[in-house]
Design an enzyme around this catalytic site. Structure first.
Site, PDB file in Angstrom:
ATOM      1  N   GLY A  82      21.999  64.440 -52.238  1.00  0.00           N
ATOM      2  CA  GLY A  82      21.362  65.035 -51.005  1.00  0.00           C
ATOM      3  C   GLY A  82      20.193  64.267 -51.061  1.00  0.00           C
ATOM      4  O   GLY A  82      19.457  63.658 -51.686  1.00  0.00           O
ATOM      5  N   GLY A  84      15.876  65.373 -50.116  1.00  0.00           N
ATOM      6  CA  GLY A  84      14.725  66.276 -50.242  1.00  0.00           C
ATOM      7  C   GLY A  84      13.915  65.938 -49.034  1.00  0.00           C
ATOM      8  O   GLY A  84      14.010  65.163 -48.421  1.00  0.00           O
ATOM      9  N   GLY A  85      12.740  66.792 -49.269  1.00  0.00           N
ATOM     10  CA  GLY A  85      11.964  66.486 -48.289  1.00  0.00           C
ATOM     11  C   GLY A  85      10.917  64.960 -48.503  1.00  0.00           C
ATOM     12  O   GLY A  85      10.745  64.390 -47.614  1.00  0.00           O
ATOM     13  N   MET A  86      10.859  64.620 -49.738  1.00  0.00           N
ATOM     14  CA  MET A  86      10.302  63.533 -49.972  1.00  0.00           C
ATOM     15  C   MET A  86      11.141  62.815 -51.111  1.00  0.00           C
ATOM     16  O   MET A  86      10.500  61.889 -51.865  1.00  0.00           O
ATOM     17  CB  MET A  86       8.779  63.708 -50.225  1.00  0.00           C
ATOM     18  CG  MET A  86       8.690  64.460 -51.563  1.00  0.00           C
ATOM     19  SD  MET A  86       6.830  64.354 -52.218  1.00  0.00           S
ATOM     20  CE  MET A  86       7.117  65.412 -53.816  1.00  0.00           C
ATOM     21  N   VAL A  89      18.365  63.123 -54.224  1.00  0.00           N
ATOM     22  CA  VAL A  89      18.920  63.863 -55.287  1.00  0.00           C
ATOM     23  C   VAL A  89      20.156  63.154 -55.647  1.00  0.00           C
ATOM     24  O   VAL A  89      21.130  63.041 -54.670  1.00  0.00           O
ATOM     25  CB  VAL A  89      18.972  65.341 -55.072  1.00  0.00           C
ATOM     26  CG1 VAL A  89      19.451  66.062 -56.507  1.00  0.00           C
ATOM     27  CG2 VAL A  89      17.749  65.705 -54.522  1.00  0.00           C
ATOM     28  N   LYS A 104      16.017  64.351 -59.354  1.00  0.00           N
ATOM     29  CA  LYS A 104      15.567  64.092 -58.030  1.00  0.00           C
ATOM     30  C   LYS A 104      14.718  62.812 -58.277  1.00  0.00           C
ATOM     31  O   LYS A 104      13.841  62.677 -59.188  1.00  0.00           O
ATOM     32  CB  LYS A 104      14.496  65.331 -57.797  1.00  0.00           C
ATOM     33  CG  LYS A 104      14.077  65.326 -56.398  1.00  0.00           C
ATOM     34  CD  LYS A 104      13.099  66.575 -56.195  1.00  0.00           C
ATOM     35  CE  LYS A 104      13.755  67.568 -55.728  1.00  0.00           C
ATOM     36  NZ  LYS A 104      12.877  68.647 -55.010  1.00  0.00           N
ATOM     37  N   ASP A 198       9.143  77.023 -49.006  1.00  0.00           N
ATOM     38  CA  ASP A 198      10.502  76.534 -47.920  1.00  0.00           C
ATOM     39  C   ASP A 198      11.707  77.107 -47.974  1.00  0.00           C
ATOM     40  O   ASP A 198      12.822  76.324 -48.575  1.00  0.00           O
ATOM     41  CB  ASP A 198      10.509  74.995 -48.240  1.00  0.00           C
ATOM     42  CG  ASP A 198      11.501  74.149 -47.181  1.00  0.00           C
ATOM     43  OD1 ASP A 198      11.684  74.795 -46.140  1.00  0.00           O
ATOM     44  OD2 ASP A 198      11.972  73.166 -47.445  1.00  0.00           O
TER      45      ASP A 198
END
Length: 204
Positions: A82, A84-86, A89, A104, A198
């Site tokens: 997937g 993430g914000g920045m 992964v 990550k 978050d």
């Protein structure tokens, strides 16, 4: 279409499979095919997935002509999990210990940005302080000179967003149990002086 020889050349350059394992596997494939290897790449790729030698993600990358980006330090990347914000992964495996982990990765174009890199390191240091069964554990932070990454516990399963999307509203007892687990994790983080910022179903 890619030939078998082109595929095998990319596979060798990728370092995903050791030569003796590959030789043994190709001998088995040839034995089932009148002692000849298929001329095209796809049947070999499919057989390797079936034998558990390659993952579908690795096979797709190789069939697309890519042989780089499968290795990160001591880890072999297995598939994309997937975004993430920045960061991205991946599911990975420690090459010696054979332990599966989530990695990550900070995109290489972000490394030049010192603020992003510092945020990435801060996140890793903060997460490494936490030790609670309701929080994913962080094992390591490293870089290979170009790529910076955090090595984390891999928890196999669906996130809460996907779960509700696929199954619909949860029974109240089950929902309360999940919320209680999250609350215990957040309480532990707060006790360590950390705020998540978050909390949402996709992060649970």
């Amino acid at each position: 279409r890619m030939t078998a020889n082109e595929f095998l050349d990319l596979l060798r350059r990728s370092q995903l499979v050791e030569e003796d394992q590959l030789t043994k596997f190709l001998g088995t494939v040839a034995a089932k095919n009148k002692h000849r290897l298929p001329e095209e790449a796809e049947p070999i790729a499919e057989a390797m997935i079936e034998a558990g030698i390659l993952t579908e993600w690795q096979s797709e990358k190789l069939l697309a002509g890519k042989h780089k980006g499968f290795m990160l330090g001591k880890y072999k990347l297995l598939r994309h999990l997937g975004k993430g914000g920045m960061s991205q992964v991946y599911l990975a495996e420690h090459m010696l210990m054979k332990r599966k982990v989530a990695i990550k990765v900070l995109p290489s174009n972000r490394v030049e940005d010192s603020t992003y890199l510092e945020r990435f390191r801060t996140e890793a240091r903060a997460a490494a302080k936490l030790d609670d069964p309701n929080i994913v554990r962080v094992y390591d932070i490293d870089n290979d000179g170009k790529t910076h990454y955090i090595v984390m516990e891999f928890v196999d399963g669906r996130d809460l967003h996907v779960l509700v999307k696929e199954e619909g509203p949860l029974g109240y007892e089950r929902a309360a149990d999940y919320i209680a687990q999250v609350a215990r994790g957040i309480a532990h983080a707060h006790a360590m002086g950390l705020v998540h910022r978050d909390i949402k179903p996709a992060n649970i």
